[in-house]
Design an enzyme around this catalytic site. Sequence first.
Site, PDB file in Angstrom:
ATOM      1  N   GLN A 174       0.981  -1.461  -0.040  1.00  0.00           N
ATOM      2  CA  GLN A 174       0.030  -0.027  -0.024  1.00  0.00           C
ATOM      3  C   GLN A 174       1.013   1.263  -0.033  1.00  0.00           C
ATOM      4  O   GLN A 174       1.541   1.484   0.956  1.00  0.00           O
ATOM      5  CB  GLN A 174      -0.902   0.036   0.996  1.00  0.00           C
ATOM      6  N   GLY A 305     -10.662   0.417  -0.862  1.00  0.00           N
ATOM      7  CA  GLY A 305      -9.895   0.044  -2.152  1.00  0.00           C
ATOM      8  C   GLY A 305      -8.983   0.999  -2.348  1.00  0.00           C
ATOM      9  O   GLY A 305      -8.605   2.096  -1.665  1.00  0.00           O
ATOM     10  N   MET A 306      -7.849   0.538  -3.316  1.00  0.00           N
ATOM     11  CA  MET A 306      -6.763   1.423  -3.762  1.00  0.00           C
ATOM     12  C   MET A 306      -6.655   1.206  -5.364  1.00  0.00           C
ATOM     13  O   MET A 306      -6.807   0.264  -5.714  1.00  0.00           O
ATOM     14  CB  MET A 306      -5.513   1.012  -3.016  1.00  0.00           C
ATOM     15  N   GLU A 307      -6.509   2.450  -5.887  1.00  0.00           N
ATOM     16  CA  GLU A 307      -6.682   2.539  -7.489  1.00  0.00           C
ATOM     17  C   GLU A 307      -5.492   2.126  -8.236  1.00  0.00           C
ATOM     18  O   GLU A 307      -5.161   2.767  -8.985  1.00  0.00           O
ATOM     19  CB  GLU A 307      -6.965   3.941  -7.727  1.00  0.00           C
ATOM     20  N   GLU A 332     -12.942   3.378  -7.433  1.00  0.00           N
ATOM     21  CA  GLU A 332     -11.452   2.928  -7.543  1.00  0.00           C
ATOM     22  C   GLU A 332     -11.410   3.085  -9.250  1.00  0.00           C
ATOM     23  O   GLU A 332     -10.282   3.558  -9.600  1.00  0.00           O
ATOM     24  CB  GLU A 332     -10.976   1.480  -7.164  1.00  0.00           C
ATOM     25  N   TYR A 417     -12.808  14.578  -0.234  1.00  0.00           N
ATOM     26  CA  TYR A 417     -13.583  13.738  -0.941  1.00  0.00           C
ATOM     27  C   TYR A 417     -14.996  14.505  -0.913  1.00  0.00           C
ATOM     28  O   TYR A 417     -15.456  14.585  -2.270  1.00  0.00           O
ATOM     29  CB  TYR A 417     -13.726  12.315   0.005  1.00  0.00           C
TER      30      TYR A 417
HETATM   31  N1  BES Z   1      -6.838   6.440  -2.778  1.00  0.00           N
HETATM   32  C1  BES Z   1      -7.844   5.789  -1.819  1.00  0.00           C
HETATM   33  C2  BES Z   1      -7.102   4.821  -0.836  1.00  0.00           C
HETATM   34  C3  BES Z   1      -6.357   5.700   0.271  1.00  0.00           C
HETATM   35  C4  BES Z   1      -7.143   6.336   1.223  1.00  0.00           C
HETATM   36  C5  BES Z   1      -4.982   5.548   0.253  1.00  0.00           C
HETATM   37  C6  BES Z   1      -6.137   7.000   2.186  1.00  0.00           C
HETATM   38  C7  BES Z   1      -4.092   6.047   1.223  1.00  0.00           C
HETATM   39  C8  BES Z   1      -4.678   6.737   2.122  1.00  0.00           C
HETATM   40  C9  BES Z   1      -8.932   5.185  -2.313  1.00  0.00           C
HETATM   41  O1  BES Z   1      -9.203   5.658  -3.726  1.00  0.00           O
HETATM   42  C10 BES Z   1     -10.342   5.512  -1.602  1.00  0.00           C
HETATM   43  O2  BES Z   1     -10.594   6.544  -1.611  1.00  0.00           O
HETATM   44  N2  BES Z   1     -10.795   4.521  -1.000  1.00  0.00           N
HETATM   45  C11 BES Z   1     -12.000   4.580  -0.206  1.00  0.00           C
HETATM   46  C12 BES Z   1     -13.197   4.455  -0.907  1.00  0.00           C
HETATM   47  C13 BES Z   1     -14.274   5.176  -0.933  1.00  0.00           C
HETATM   48  C14 BES Z   1     -14.202   6.579  -0.762  1.00  0.00           C
HETATM   49  C15 BES Z   1     -15.347   4.709  -1.827  1.00  0.00           C
HETATM   50  C16 BES Z   1     -11.588   3.712   0.998  1.00  0.00           C
HETATM   51  O3  BES Z   1     -10.799   3.116   0.867  1.00  0.00           O
HETATM   52  O4  BES Z   1     -12.526   3.713   1.986  1.00  0.00           O
HETATM   53 ZN    ZN Z   2     -10.301   7.402  -3.821  1.00  0.00          ZN
END
Ligand code: BES
Ligand code: ZN
Length: 639
Positions: A174, A305-307, A332, A417
């Site tokens: 990650q 999730g992670m994109e 994602e 967000y």
């Molecule tokens: N890029 C993020 C994951 C992330 C968050 C990485 C914080 C590092 C630090 C991913 O796209 C994301 O936003 N995930 C959310 C999903 C949701 C908002 C639909 C999650 O993991 O909850």
């Molecule tokens: Zn995101």
Amino acid sequence: MRQYQLCSPKLAFVALVLVLAGCGAPEPPEPPPVQALPVDRIATGIDPHSFAEFDRVRVSHLSLDLEADFRRRTLSGHVVLELERKVPGHQRLVLDTWDLDIRDVNAVQDDGELMPLSWRLGADSDYLGTPLVIALPQGISAVRVDYASSPDAFGLQWLDGEQTASGRPFLYSQSQPQYARTWVPLQDTPAVRYTFDAVVRGPRDLLVLMGAAGNAIETNPTGEYRFEMPEPIPSYLMAIAIGDLEFAEIGPRTGIYAESAWIGPAAEEFAGLEQMVEIGENLYGPYRWGRYDLLVLPASFPFGGMENPRLSYVTPTIIAGDGSLLALVAHELAHSWSGNLVTNAAWRDLWLNEGFTVYFEARIMEELYGREVRDQLARLAWDGLMETLETADPRDRQLVRDLSDRDPEQAFMRVPYDMGRFFLDWLEDRFGREILDTFLREYFDHFAFQSITSEDFRDYLDTHLLQAHPGRVSLDEIDAWLYQPGMPAFAVEPVSDAFEQVDDWRRRWQADEVALNELPVDDWSVHQWRHFLIGLEGALDAAQMAVMDERFDLTGQTNYEILFLWLMRAIEARYEPGIERLERFLLEVGRNKFTRPLYQALADSEWGREWAIEVYQRARPGYHALTRQAAERALGISD
Ligand code: BES
Ligand code: ZN
């Protein structure tokens, strides 16, 4: 020498120590003095979270050659970094590292021969790691670093067989925001993009995957896998995973990787994946990454999730059996445009990634399930955001935030967000969908494969939207969103009729006007259930929960979003059957969105802290470092 303004005494100290520090590594070749890292790069550089001097010399390609050792819990081998010089004559390359064991640094000469280079590690900093400063002679355009990651690398989770569904070991990375530097020495800033190729050797019976082209669909008897990423990506999108994985094809360019216990349910849940990619393309232009696969990770994955490019990582807790939590997959996937294609240049600009993505996600959900579901999700987001805005630090209540003296981890909160998404909803309201969509398509096209700042966006928006359609939105209004704390008064508040009905039923039930079995729950969506349970915060006692459980079997819920909210209520009411379920939940799931508030609620309760610490100690070995960190903070047991 110019005098530089220091915004952080701590960073100035880091720079000073760099000048004075001796070698932090086992006897590199006799180093001629390596120039000190100039203070201005750190204090006022465009990315305060990287030591890299990327405006002087920039990495353009990486070649990785790594071996995964599950016994030692290390990735080791080397990386060759190809460089583009921006300032001729600049004689130093600074890379970000964190807990890496740097073994050797050489120039790769044009004939392929290696030539030892002088190098030294700077001082450690708590969340930025350690700069690796390499003397870079004239004419050198490729540097090879031999290294190994630490068993405790923050960006890697090594799992034993007991901690996975397959009973076989698992590794996943990650990297976002600044953990790529814990497994590759590189310029760890979203401002720099590079292509890469990689060869990775792992245990022969496990499959190695990367966020790249070339993923195999079954194990290869040599244990060696090759990858290529032909599109330039920022470092936070570097991803690797190794496990006992199976593949299920969904469509011509989509598929699912998961451990065998999950592959069937996952393939069913995500059966619409190919269609989602098409919806994305219809909205904002071609999908430019070749394949789009999902990797279902063990339940310890700290995020939803992670994109990762070409291979998004997802938690198994979204596999609900009815497709009700697919917004996360839409999210994602949407990052393939907002984030991966057009990338925030620094973490202060995170809303360019996440806010656009939440808006885009909502548009995909609307295509799939209609306006009503979009409104429900919007309302859930709005309510959550309002709560956050009440308590957040004033400097965190706007889209563009100053994070220069903070861990970039803190960039991730609801504001970039959801406020980012409501900013785009507001633009849609003012300009109409057609105009906004055309603008967004052109925006993704114009900045494709670039990293941009909020100000780059603001300029582009001004020229291509505001001035092209005058009289609808002013720059002052834009600046209120970007730079002023709080939700602008002119934002458009979402309304969900379905939620208003739920509010009505909840109120009448709590006032004893209707009985529990009169609630029309059979017609309720998962999101209406969520809204119902959120509205019951602090309102239930254990006896009422028992009655609800008898009627709806909420303790037996398999939808993790509903179950999570029910368990929050169980903590408040000290409802025993719920507490028993909670113990199993905490031992199984490491998704921070759930574990952090659950531990926090337990810590805040009169009875739960000791119990929670005891459960945490048992769960800890299976948790990711990020989950541990958040849980320990919540429980007040961090050092
Ligand atoms: N890029 C993020 C994951 C992330 C968050 C990485 C914080 C590092 C630090 C991913 O796209 C994301 O936003 N995930 C959310 C999903 C949701 C908002 C639909 C999650 O993991 O909850
Ligand atoms: Zn995101």
